[in-house]
Every structure is written in structure tokens, then in C-alpha cells.
Write a protein that holds these residues in place. Structure first.
Motif: not given
Length: 140
Positions: A54, A58-59, A63, A66, A70, A73, A130
């Protein structure tokens, strides 16, 4: 568009390799150093991989994508991974029952199950967890 998809697939693949290596390391440590069952060991190791997946997806992978919510998600991400965990635990239980608890045999079953879930996860993460931002005024 094509370049973005290629970058996402490659990054997702790299994240998957890294989290899979971590998952297998924890799994093998638990199998060899504890009296936990193969399914319980897999549940713990897979869960550690889910947390890393995750954060990294996510990053790195998605990135610029999304959801604003949150919690939504993360909920979708967890649901998809619970399905993957169930599939993986089923494979581990089957392999342990049919072929024994050899670490090598368990690793082979775990790898086969992981390969089986990889494409499903990429597609569902990209589409539901995302999603790309929608232009203003475009439907839900």
C-alpha cells in the motif's frame, strides 16, 4: 497514455518483487523458527507485504492518482488483498496437505498463488483503488 501505462506496470512490478521478497523472507523465517502452521505463517507474512505494498504503490506506482477519501481507498485496497490472501492461504493449505511442509514445496505453492493474483491486483488497483482523476463535470 501508453508511456504512463508502461511506467505503472514496471513500477508495480518492481514494488511487487520487493514486497514479495519481504513476504517470502518473513514466511520462511516463521516456518523455520516457529511452530506456527503454514497458513498462519502465510497470513502474517502476506499481511506485512500488504502494508508495504500500500505504502509503496501509493507513493510510487500510482502517485498522481487516488481517491480524495483515503478511508475508501484503503478499504478497497484491503478488500482486494483479503481476496488475494484467501487464494494464497488456500494454495498453502492444499500444498501442505498434499505435498508436506517442506519449505521449498511451500514456497513453490506460495509463488504459484502469487503469480495468479498479480495481474488481478494491478487491474483492480488501477481501476478501483487509485482511479485517474476525472475532469470536472464528468459523471461519477
Amino acid at each position: 497514455m501508453r508511456g504512463l501505462l508502461s511506467r505503472e506496470v514496471l513500477t508495480f512490478g518492481a514494488v511487487s518483487v520487493g514486497t514479495t521478497l519481504m513476504d517470502f523472507a518473513v514466511f520462511n523465517l516463521l516456518i523455520s523458527a516457529t511452530s506456527l502452521s503454514p497458513v498462519m505463517s502465510n497470513t502474517i507474512s502476506y499481511s506485512a507485504g500488504v502494508v508495504a505494498s500500500y505504502l509503496l504503490n501509493k507513493s510510487l506506482t500510482f502517485r498522481n492518482r487516488g481517491r480524495d477519501n483515503r478511508g475508501h481507498e484503503m478499504g478497497l485496497f484491503l478488500i482486494i488483498n483479503v481476496v488475494g490472501l484467501a487464494f494464497n492461504n488456500g494454495a498453502i493449505a492444499l500444498v501442505a496437505r498434499e505435498f508436506g511442509r517442506s519449505t521449498l514445496i511451500l514456497d513453490a505453492g506460495k509463488l504459484a498463488a502469487g503469480v495468479g493474483t498479480w495481474a488481478l491486483k494491478f487491474i483492480t488497483f488501477k481501476r478501483w483503488v487509485y482511479p485517474a482523476a476525472r475532469p470536472a463535470g464528468v459523471g461519477i
